[in-house]
Design an enzyme around this catalytic site. Sequence first.
Site: not given
Length: 239
Positions: A53-55, A57, A162
Amino acid sequence: MLEILYHDEHLVAINKPSGLLVHRSLIDRHETRFAIQLTRDQIGQKVYPVHRLDKPTSGVLLFALDSDTARLINAQFTAGQVQKTYQAIARGFVPDNGVIDHPLREQLDALADADADTDKDAQTALTHYRRLQAFEVPFAVDRHPTSRYSLAELCPKTGRKHQLRRHMKHISHHLIGDTTHGNGKHNRFFREQFGSSRLLLHATQLCLKHPHNHENLLIQAKFPADFDEVVRLLLPFQQ
């Protein structure tokens, strides 16, 4: 302490907070806390990442507890057999439902991807979405006297970098709190009016086959308090 959503002899899933990196990265060299190490220390066992997961999120983040399980889970992700569901706050009234079929070029970072191929064609990218709630607040953020927002459910069918943030920008429903692909005016409004400076994107559930007993496994994560508070503050403006 991290919230443990699921834990057996093969797998562990956590509710990752917004702002926490999954693992060390050249991009955020100043960071000292990572989901991998925190989860390992909390359960006292080595963990193997199987997705990311992106930072910014939050939400369901799954780890394997051995390399064989990691290999089996990775195969499910590669084959598109894992169903991922997110919820997000987006600008505007998102259509009732739809599909974003828009190829995305690979996004490279100057440090982390210094040796990557820069001439690759755009990759297939597919996202299903539906609007869950719509809100119209009596504030002029842009050129209109009121401002509209949606709580949307997003289901990526591919796993591009993304993807959700870029796809929602593509249909002009930028995600709130997205400082890379979002809209600065609306991000600033949410900071000033609702006290929210985070990306309002949360991984609510992950559905897959258990790699060993082959039963359907549904892992769900409730909204964190900061996301939940934004939704609560928007509710009086629900349409």
